[in-house]
Design an enzyme around this catalytic site. Structure first.
Site, PDB file in Angstrom:
ATOM      1  N   GLU A 242       0.834  -1.206   0.000  1.00 26.57           N
ATOM      2  CA  GLU A 242       0.000   0.000   0.000  1.00 26.57           C
ATOM      3  C   GLU A 242       0.866   1.251   0.000  1.00 26.57           C
ATOM      4  O   GLU A 242       2.047   1.209   0.326  1.00 26.57           O
ATOM      5  CB  GLU A 242      -0.941   0.024   1.214  1.00 26.57           C
ATOM      6  CG  GLU A 242      -0.357  -0.485   2.514  1.00 26.57           C
ATOM      7  CD  GLU A 242       0.829   0.273   3.042  1.00 26.57           C
ATOM      8  OE1 GLU A 242       0.821   1.527   2.984  1.00 26.57           O
ATOM      9  OE2 GLU A 242       1.791  -0.361   3.514  1.00 26.57           O
TER      10      GLU A 242
ATOM     11  N   GLU B 196       4.458  -0.602   1.668  1.00 30.51           N
ATOM     12  CA  GLU B 196       4.639  -0.739   0.214  1.00 30.51           C
ATOM     13  C   GLU B 196       4.599  -2.187  -0.262  1.00 30.51           C
ATOM     14  O   GLU B 196       4.653  -2.452  -1.448  1.00 30.51           O
ATOM     15  CB  GLU B 196       5.974  -0.129  -0.254  1.00 30.51           C
ATOM     16  CG  GLU B 196       6.157   1.336   0.002  1.00 30.51           C
ATOM     17  CD  GLU B 196       7.490   1.844  -0.545  1.00 30.51           C
ATOM     18  OE1 GLU B 196       8.245   1.044  -1.142  1.00 30.51           O
ATOM     19  OE2 GLU B 196       7.780   3.040  -0.380  1.00 30.51           O
TER      20      GLU B 196
END
Length: 349
Positions: free
Chosen positions: A175, A318
């Site tokens: 994310e 991430e």
């Protein structure tokens, strides 16, 4: 809603017979019993997920869901909100942490704009699947409508389906979104029935009010919205985020396709709680990667009943932890394929 319901109906239990066969092979490999520890357990579970003794893991991808959060208005982050958009543009260029780590195992990184506040250029290499321009401020009302939450879940399902269609057989979740530890902690506080202050961390950088203010905002959001703990989609809609919903959808989609999916750290673990609340069988398809340094990470893992493999003091997000775990999964597969059994080399047990 139709795609979500169809996907849930497709999720099955792991193949118990194949897992028994895998365990028998593991038990007879030329090594002392249990000497490869968690690699052995992982290999057996991969066989159950894929229904194949030698799990075909050779094409990997991390799907990164990018979105902004209306609760940013409450001063919960020290970072400019524009960082979400700017960092998202860096993923297709291979410049971010997860890209560097994913490159080690040859995994690709797929970036999805599911709810960034600004507009991403169409030629930037980002998949544009925007539900809305960031969530609404969860401290003053629902982050999104139930319909928006379901649409975001279905974006994740669509992305998983597309990757499987392209031959991907191992997925990771990631994310990007300034402020997204706030909705993550709100979800965890509701599902874990705990006070936000106990599990609130600094995220990528806490605002001037510090952790106490951030926890107070989360507490207010829960009081204002009264999310129904027994309804994961209600919790997601009222105090969640689009990026969290997208990741949960990836997990549902992966499970429906019998594809293992590696969850990253704190925020991915919270997305996992949503996915599991929607369909508990999803849990068996998930491989936890690492313990995030965020305070709520341990609570999330306890609720899920999982123990991440790695303790690396990481909290980047991430999908970086998921990408770091990919080579371990490769090792489990190679153990099954390459090691001989005692019988195969003519040795007596």
């Amino acid at each position: 809603m139709e795609l979500l319901e169809q996907t849930i109906q497709r999720i099955e239990d792991l193949d118990a017979e194949m897992m028994v066969n895998a365990q028998l092979r593991v038990n007879h490999l030329i090594k002392p019993a249990k000497s490869l520890g968690k690699l052995e357990d992982l290999a057996v579970r991969l066989a159950g997920i894929t229904r194949q003794l030698y799990a075909p893991i050779d094409k990997k991808a991390v799907i990164v869901m990018a979105a902004d959060h209306g609760v940013y208005e409450e001063g919960i982050s020290s970072n400019p909100q524009e960082v979400t958009l700017n960092q998202t543009l860096a993923f297709p260029q291979g410049l971010t942490g997860v890209c560097a780590i994913a490159n080690v195992s040859g995994a690709k990184v797929v970036t999805v704009d599911i709810g960034i506040k600004g507009d991403i250029p169409r030629d930037a290499g980002v998949m544009i699947k925007k539900i809305k321009y960031g969530t609404d401020n969860l401290a003053t009302g629902p982050a999104m409508t139930r319909d928006e939450a379901i649409k975001a879940l279905e974006v994740g399902i669509e992305m998983a389906n597309e990757e499987v269609k392209n031959g991907t057989n191992l997925l990771g979740t990631g994310e990007m979104g300034i402020g997204n530890t706030t909705p993550s902690t709100a979800i965890l506080a509701v599902l874990g029935e705990c006070d936000p202050l106990e599990i609130t961390g600094i995220g990528a950088g806490v605002g001037e009010g510090g952790i106490v203010h951030k926890a107070a905002v989360i507490r207010k959001a829960i009081e204002v919205n009264q999310p129904n703990r027994a309804d994961g989609i209600d919790v997601l809609a009222k105090v969640g985020g689009l990026d969290i919903a997208g990741m949960a959808g990836v997990m549902l989609g992966a499970a429906a396709n019998r594809i293992p999916v590696v969850i990253d750290g704190y925020i991915s673990s919270v997305a996992t709680l949503i996915a599991v609340s929607i369909e508990p069988k999803v849990r068996e398809y998930l491989i936890p990667s690492h313990f995030s340094t965020e305070p709520g990470a341990r609570k999330a893992s306890e609720l899920l009943g999982v123990e991440p493999m790695l303790h690396m003091d990481m909290c980047l997000g991430e999908g970086s932890g998921a990408a770091l775990a990919f080579p371990i999964i490769d090792a489990a597969c190679q153990m099954m394929k390459q090691m001989a059994t005692f019988a195969e080399v003519g040795m007596e047990l």
